[in-house]
Enzyme design. Structure first.
Site, PDB file in Angstrom:
ATOM      1  N   GLU A   1       0.851  -1.189   0.000  1.00 20.85           N
ATOM      2  CA  GLU A   1       0.000   0.000   0.000  1.00 20.85           C
ATOM      3  C   GLU A   1       0.885   1.237   0.000  1.00 20.85           C
ATOM      4  O   GLU A   1       1.770   1.369   0.835  1.00 20.85           O
ATOM      5  CB  GLU A   1      -0.928  -0.005   1.228  1.00 20.85           C
ATOM      6  CG  GLU A   1      -1.740   1.266   1.432  1.00 20.85           C
ATOM      7  CD  GLU A   1      -2.584   1.675   0.235  1.00 20.85           C
ATOM      8  OE1 GLU A   1      -3.467   0.900  -0.185  1.00 20.85           O
ATOM      9  OE2 GLU A   1      -2.354   2.783  -0.300  1.00 20.85           O
TER      10      GLU A   1
ATOM     11  N   GLU B   1     -28.094  16.997 -13.200  1.00 25.05           N
ATOM     12  CA  GLU B   1     -28.089  15.571 -13.553  1.00 25.05           C
ATOM     13  C   GLU B   1     -28.488  15.366 -15.017  1.00 25.05           C
ATOM     14  O   GLU B   1     -29.452  15.944 -15.493  1.00 25.05           O
ATOM     15  CB  GLU B   1     -29.032  14.805 -12.602  1.00 25.05           C
ATOM     16  CG  GLU B   1     -29.403  13.398 -13.020  1.00 25.05           C
ATOM     17  CD  GLU B   1     -28.208  12.439 -13.201  1.00 25.05           C
ATOM     18  OE1 GLU B   1     -27.295  12.457 -12.357  1.00 25.05           O
ATOM     19  OE2 GLU B   1     -28.203  11.692 -14.204  1.00 25.05           O
TER      20      GLU B   1
ATOM     21  N   HIS C   1     -41.392  -4.282  19.559  1.00 24.79           N
ATOM     22  CA  HIS C   1     -42.117  -3.025  19.461  1.00 24.79           C
ATOM     23  C   HIS C   1     -41.649  -2.104  20.568  1.00 24.79           C
ATOM     24  O   HIS C   1     -41.517  -2.550  21.708  1.00 24.79           O
ATOM     25  CB  HIS C   1     -43.620  -3.283  19.614  1.00 24.79           C
ATOM     26  CG  HIS C   1     -44.420  -2.016  19.643  1.00 24.79           C
ATOM     27  ND1 HIS C   1     -44.679  -1.295  18.502  1.00 24.79           N
ATOM     28  CD2 HIS C   1     -44.990  -1.339  20.678  1.00 24.79           C
ATOM     29  CE1 HIS C   1     -45.393  -0.225  18.823  1.00 24.79           C
ATOM     30  NE2 HIS C   1     -45.605  -0.228  20.143  1.00 24.79           N
TER      31      HIS C   1
HETATM   32  P1  NAI Z   1     -22.813   7.339  -9.945  1.00 26.13           P
HETATM   33  O1  NAI Z   1     -22.506   6.497 -11.111  1.00 26.13           O
HETATM   34  O2  NAI Z   1     -23.554   6.824  -8.784  1.00 26.13           O
HETATM   35  O3  NAI Z   1     -23.617   8.646 -10.469  1.00 26.13           O
HETATM   36  C1  NAI Z   1     -23.111   9.517 -11.459  1.00 26.13           C
HETATM   37  C2  NAI Z   1     -24.238  10.396 -11.994  1.00 26.13           C
HETATM   38  O4  NAI Z   1     -23.689  11.385 -12.849  1.00 26.13           O
HETATM   39  C3  NAI Z   1     -25.269   9.619 -12.805  1.00 26.13           C
HETATM   40  O5  NAI Z   1     -26.555   9.904 -12.314  1.00 26.13           O
HETATM   41  C4  NAI Z   1     -25.053  10.164 -14.224  1.00 26.13           C
HETATM   42  O6  NAI Z   1     -26.231  10.164 -14.999  1.00 26.13           O
HETATM   43  C5  NAI Z   1     -24.545  11.576 -13.954  1.00 26.13           C
HETATM   44  N1  NAI Z   1     -23.804  12.184 -15.075  1.00 26.13           N
HETATM   45  C6  NAI Z   1     -22.853  11.585 -15.844  1.00 26.13           C
HETATM   46  N2  NAI Z   1     -22.410  12.450 -16.785  1.00 26.13           N
HETATM   47  C7  NAI Z   1     -23.057  13.639 -16.609  1.00 26.13           C
HETATM   48  C8  NAI Z   1     -23.035  14.916 -17.269  1.00 26.13           C
HETATM   49  N3  NAI Z   1     -22.223  15.172 -18.317  1.00 26.13           N
HETATM   50  N4  NAI Z   1     -23.853  15.900 -16.816  1.00 26.13           N
HETATM   51  C9  NAI Z   1     -24.690  15.665 -15.770  1.00 26.13           C
HETATM   52  N5  NAI Z   1     -24.733  14.496 -15.115  1.00 26.13           N
HETATM   53  C10 NAI Z   1     -23.937  13.478 -15.517  1.00 26.13           C
HETATM   54  O7  NAI Z   1     -21.377   7.934  -9.521  1.00 26.13           O
HETATM   55  P2  NAI Z   1     -20.844   8.605  -8.177  1.00 26.13           P
HETATM   56  O8  NAI Z   1     -21.931   9.189  -7.362  1.00 26.13           O
HETATM   57  O9  NAI Z   1     -19.726   9.477  -8.628  1.00 26.13           O
HETATM   58  O10 NAI Z   1     -20.277   7.371  -7.358  1.00 26.13           O
HETATM   59  C11 NAI Z   1     -19.179   6.603  -7.885  1.00 26.13           C
HETATM   60  C12 NAI Z   1     -19.171   5.204  -7.325  1.00 26.13           C
HETATM   61  O11 NAI Z   1     -18.881   5.200  -5.946  1.00 26.13           O
HETATM   62  C13 NAI Z   1     -20.494   4.506  -7.527  1.00 26.13           C
HETATM   63  O12 NAI Z   1     -20.257   3.230  -8.041  1.00 26.13           O
HETATM   64  C14 NAI Z   1     -21.062   4.438  -6.147  1.00 26.13           C
HETATM   65  O13 NAI Z   1     -21.851   3.278  -5.968  1.00 26.13           O
HETATM   66  C15 NAI Z   1     -19.827   4.421  -5.258  1.00 26.13           C
HETATM   67  N6  NAI Z   1     -20.155   5.023  -3.970  1.00 26.13           N
HETATM   68  C16 NAI Z   1     -20.968   4.352  -3.111  1.00 26.13           C
HETATM   69  C17 NAI Z   1     -21.358   4.918  -1.922  1.00 26.13           C
HETATM   70  C18 NAI Z   1     -22.289   4.177  -1.035  1.00 26.13           C
HETATM   71  O14 NAI Z   1     -22.461   2.982  -1.234  1.00 26.13           O
HETATM   72  N7  NAI Z   1     -22.936   4.825  -0.074  1.00 26.13           N
HETATM   73  C19 NAI Z   1     -20.876   6.242  -1.508  1.00 26.13           C
HETATM   74  C20 NAI Z   1     -20.063   6.866  -2.498  1.00 26.13           C
HETATM   75  C21 NAI Z   1     -19.707   6.255  -3.665  1.00 26.13           C
END
Ligand code: NAI
Length: 462
Positions: free
Chosen positions: A33, A199, A441
């Site tokens: 790492e 979005e 409950h």
């Molecule tokens: P995401 O893939 O969840 O969402 C990206 C969003 O950006 C989509 O809704 C897409 O339509 C939009 N987008 C793409 N190009 C665009 C444009 N030119 N203009 C406007 N909107 C646009 O990606 P995100 O939120 O960056 O997360 C990345 C990864 O990290 C995901 O796989 C997510 O599952 C993971 N993650 C998970 C978390 C959790 O489980 N709580 C927390 C943070 C991240």
């Protein structure tokens, strides 16, 4: 040089879990790492720090909105951003040190530096080459920006910069209504920023159950987050302390601009495999830049395995952890397994969102006969007492067999409640199995049971 049974490249949730399981199974293990602390993106600049900021800002929200209703009078607390950052740093430190302790306890060598693979059976870190029978690549992912956007991590930021802003921005523009955009958007909205999410699609959180998407957006809008939907961001012009987001509305191709003090680019992540030397080794990749693996996390090169964000599947810490354990078991000659049909997804906003299995839309697409059991938290006594009655539990079950096919929860503690359904699905349970299980409950979990009852003769409190 000491020869290892396994060298894991990457100390994030996938890599460190793989290393611990390898050691537990009697394999001589090292983990490479390059960061100053173990834990990868998740512990250092992802899940853990964002949860600290979500927790702190949620406390503020409670103080501002609900305290006086409960007879807790007096001024709402003011925000000391430096102290909140220090709390976040302490949270990270406590967690990463915990992994270091686990490494020592399990006699895993932490090789500090960035690793590459000169040949199968060898890992090079700095000038040293280590011999190893097996390699597990757990190199994770990095934010993927858009063309026309330059990230400076100060004004135009990814999640990494957004967690460590020097001050709370007056106006925050978020590109992408995915998990990162909504979690960090929520943090800053609660801390007083004027937040607008831009979005591309017409719905937030792509792939999620449509009813949850609708309710979720309504609740977030009520909390003050603004949405510009169906908008394709074209570019961002950044100055020293401000930036302008240029976007096109998809419905009429019209051009628009939005000024903000900080722009968060949250448009997804991509696998991080730079510098590993995979091309020279001939490791097969997918067209999307992921490492191609078979059902046993093996690459096409013997002795090299890969797991987590660097391979196919959802980019989730817990999916990586499961693959880490399973790959270790395969290497040790056991039968490692991951059930990809039962991987929960959680969004840690308030309310939380938790989901597992198929959505109603996916079931329709498959032409499958299903039934829906839905229960609103309005009918849950505990949720009402805690001002947390917004949202619902929705269980989808096979129409004939009653077997649970998926569940989607938006509401208090959804991220914990979803696991009752995960366990049920692992055991092939029917909705009735949950409906017949006594639930204490008053708990939020009663809403899960009520949704299961709604799949049969009906919920009691609906
Ligand atoms: P995401 O893939 O969840 O969402 C990206 C969003 O950006 C989509 O809704 C897409 O339509 C939009 N987008 C793409 N190009 C665009 C444009 N030119 N203009 C406007 N909107 C646009 O990606 P995100 O939120 O960056 O997360 C990345 C990864 O990290 C995901 O796989 C997510 O599952 C993971 N993650 C998970 C978390 C959790 O489980 N709580 C927390 C943070 C991240």
């Amino acid at each position: 040089m000491t020869a290892y049974d396994v060298i894991v490249i990457g100390g994030g949730p996938g890599g460190y879990v793989a290393a611990i399981r390898c050691a537990q199974l009697g394999l001589k293990t090292a983990c490479v790492e390059g960061r100053d602390a173990l834990g990868g993106t998740c512990l250092n600049v992802g899940c853990i720090p964002s949860k600290a900021l979500l927790h702190a800002s949620h406390m503020l929200h409670e103080a501002e909105h609900n305290f006086t209703k409960m007879g807790l009078m007096g001024k709402s607390p003011s925000v000391d951003w430096k102290q909140m950052q220090a709390y976040k740093a302490d949270t990270i430190d406590g967690n990463t040190k915990g992994i270091e302790f686990l490494f020592k306890k399990n006699k895993i060598d932490w090789i500090k530096g960035w690793g590459s693979i000169p040949a199968a059976g060898q890992v090079k870190v700095g000038e040293t080459v280590y011999d190893t029978k097996n390699i597990i690549i757990a190199s994770g992912s990095v934010p993927s920006s858009l063309p026309g956007i330059e990230i400076d991590e100060e004004v135009v930021v990814t999640s990494t910069g957004a967690l460590s802003l020097t001050k709370i921005p007056k106006k925050l523009a978020v590109i992408g209504a995915g998990v990162i955009g909504l979690e960090l958007g929520s943090v800053y909205a609660r801390l007083g920023s004027d937040v607008t999410v831009i979005e591309f699609l017409d719905k937030i959180t792509p792939g999620m159950d449509a009813e949850v998407q609708k309710t979720f957006q309504r609740i977030l809008a009520k909390q003050g987050i603004k949405f510009v939907m169906g908008a394709a961001v074209q570019s961002v012009d950044a100055k020293k302390t401000k930036a302008t987001v240029n976007y096109k509305l998809r419905k009429d191709e019209s051009d628009h601009k939005m000024e903000a003090d900080v722009v968060l680019v949250a448009t997804g992540r991509k696998p991080f495999t730079d510098g590993l030397g995979l091309e020279a080794l001939g490791v097969e990749m997918t067209p999307r830049g992921q490492i191609q693996t078979n059902a046993h996390w093996q690459t096409n090169v013997a002795g090299i395995y890969a797991i987590g964000d660097a391979i196919q599947g959802p980019m989730l810490a817990h999916k990586a952890e499961d693959e880490g354990m399973a790959a270790a078991e395969v290497i040790a000659g056991k039968h490692g397994h991951v059930n990809y049909d039962v991987i929960p997804g959680v969004i840690y906003t308030n309310p939380e969102v938790g989901s597992v299995g198929l959505t109603e839309e996916a079931l329709k697409e498959q032409g499958r006969a299903y039934k829906v059991g839905k229960f609103s938290f309005m009918g849950n006594g505990r949720a009402k007492a805690n001002f947390a009655a917004d949202g619902f539990v929705k269980i989808l079950a096979d129409k004939d067999t009653d077997r649970i096919l998926g569940a989607h929860i938006i509401g208090p503690a959804a991220g914990d409640l979803i696991h009752e359904i995960c366990v049920a699905m692992e055991f092939g349970a029917s909705a009735q199995d949950i409906a017949l299980t006594c639930h204490a409950h008053p708990t939020y979990s009663e809403a899960v049971r009520e949704a299961a009852l709604a799949c049969g003769d009906g919920a009691i409190h609906a």
